[in-house]
Design a protein around this motif. Structure first.
Motif, PDB file in Angstrom:
ATOM      1  N   ASN A  69      57.112  65.312  17.330  1.00 13.89           N
ATOM      2  CA  ASN A  69      57.251  66.252  16.227  1.00 13.89           C
ATOM      3  C   ASN A  69      55.989  67.069  16.049  1.00 13.89           C
ATOM      4  N   GLY A  70      56.177  68.259  15.524  1.00 14.55           N
ATOM      5  CA  GLY A  70      55.071  69.083  15.070  1.00 14.55           C
ATOM      6  C   GLY A  70      54.068  69.461  16.123  1.00 14.55           C
ATOM      7  N   SER A  71      52.792  69.307  15.788  1.00  8.87           N
ATOM      8  CA  SER A  71      51.723  69.775  16.663  1.00  8.87           C
ATOM      9  C   SER A  71      51.638  68.964  17.953  1.00  8.87           C
ATOM     10  N   PHE A  72      52.049  67.701  17.920  1.00  8.40           N
ATOM     11  CA  PHE A  72      52.038  66.903  19.152  1.00  8.40           C
ATOM     12  C   PHE A  72      52.987  67.517  20.179  1.00  8.40           C
ATOM     13  N   HIS A  73      54.169  67.896  19.723  1.00  5.24           N
ATOM     14  CA  HIS A  73      55.165  68.515  20.605  1.00  5.24           C
ATOM     15  C   HIS A  73      54.646  69.851  21.118  1.00  5.24           C
ATOM     16  N   ASN A  75      51.510  70.780  21.494  1.00  2.42           N
ATOM     17  CA  ASN A  75      50.444  70.523  22.466  1.00  2.42           C
ATOM     18  C   ASN A  75      51.013  70.083  23.819  1.00  2.42           C
ATOM     19  N   ALA A  76      52.062  69.274  23.796  1.00  3.45           N
ATOM     20  CA  ALA A  76      52.681  68.843  25.052  1.00  3.45           C
ATOM     21  C   ALA A  76      53.309  70.031  25.778  1.00  3.45           C
ATOM     22  N   GLU A  77      53.954  70.939  25.029  1.00  2.00           N
ATOM     23  CA  GLU A  77      54.511  72.140  25.662  1.00  2.00           C
ATOM     24  C   GLU A  77      53.417  72.982  26.306  1.00  2.00           C
ATOM     25  N   ARG A  78      52.301  73.152  25.611  1.00  2.00           N
ATOM     26  CA  ARG A  78      51.199  73.942  26.161  1.00  2.00           C
ATOM     27  C   ARG A  78      50.583  73.268  27.386  1.00  2.00           C
ATOM     28  N   ALA A  79      50.485  71.943  27.361  1.00  2.00           N
ATOM     29  CA  ALA A  79      49.935  71.217  28.512  1.00  2.00           C
ATOM     30  C   ALA A  79      50.839  71.392  29.734  1.00  2.00           C
ATOM     31  N   LEU A  80      52.154  71.302  29.547  1.00  2.00           N
ATOM     32  CA  LEU A  80      53.068  71.513  30.671  1.00  2.00           C
ATOM     33  C   LEU A  80      52.968  72.942  31.194  1.00  2.00           C
ATOM     34  N   SER A  81      52.788  73.905  30.299  1.00  3.55           N
ATOM     35  CA  SER A  81      52.624  75.295  30.734  1.00  3.55           C
ATOM     36  C   SER A  81      51.358  75.462  31.560  1.00  3.55           C
ATOM     37  N   LEU A  82      50.279  74.854  31.100  1.00  2.43           N
ATOM     38  CA  LEU A  82      49.018  74.962  31.828  1.00  2.43           C
ATOM     39  C   LEU A  82      49.072  74.270  33.182  1.00  2.43           C
ATOM     40  N   VAL A  83      49.768  73.151  33.268  1.00  2.35           N
ATOM     41  CA  VAL A  83      49.884  72.433  34.536  1.00  2.35           C
ATOM     42  C   VAL A  83      50.774  73.206  35.508  1.00  2.35           C
TER      43      VAL A  83
END
Length: 173
Positions: A69-73, A75-83
């Protein structure tokens, strides 16, 4: 304004209004009763006040904190984008490399899953659509698992993700 029930000696009920800065409590639960708009008030047989706000425009319950939920989700989306950026870049530059193919087979379906999950959360909210939200969420989960399995099969028994994309792009299957 808050509506609070008063009992007079004849058993009739009158409603008095109080400014919203004052705090009223529910007779049944004892929790503070704040209303954003006029609630649907019900009285049960034991003269206890029960209220239910039927508006769908209420804020979502934000008391549950999980990594999904929220900012954790976010951050995970942004990490997958960066990878995914260096994986796609290296696939273009170096061609079909097994390690890159495995990375693409994991990162891209998860990135797509999180994007569709956000769409379902935003456009088919559970508090409004209930069962439809649950059905769509399970369809998305099953589709993601099948996609991950399909990517595994392409990488292990076929040419790999990068070579398949190249074949599809050039039309030489």
């Amino acid at each position: 304004m808050l509506l609070v029930r008063n009992f007079n000696t004849l058993g009739n009920s009158l409603f008095r209004t109080f400014p919203s800065r004052l705090q009223a409590t529910s007779f049944k639960t004892g929790f503070p009763a704040f209303f954003s708009n006029t609630p649907n008030l019900n009285f049960n047989k034991s003269n206890k006040l029960e209220f239910k706000n039927t508006s769908v425009n209420l804020a979502a319950d934000a008391t549950v904190k999980t990594p999904y939920n929220g900012s954790f989700h976010w951050n995970a989306e942004r990490a997958l984008s960066l990878v995914s950026l260096p994986l796609v870049g290296s696939a273009f530059i170096y061609g079909s490399i097994p390690l890159v193919d495995i990375g693409l087979a994991i990162v891209l379906p998860l990135h797509i899953h999180m994007g569709f999950e956000s769409c379902i959360t935003d456009y088919v909210p559970k508090r409004v659509y209930g069962v439809l939200n649950t059905i769509l969420s399970w369809i998305l989960k099953v589709s993601t698992v099948l996609t991950l399995y399909g990517c595994y099969v392409i990488n292990s028994q076929d040419v790999g993700m990068t070579a398949l994309a190249k074949r599809l792009w050039t039309g030489k299957l």
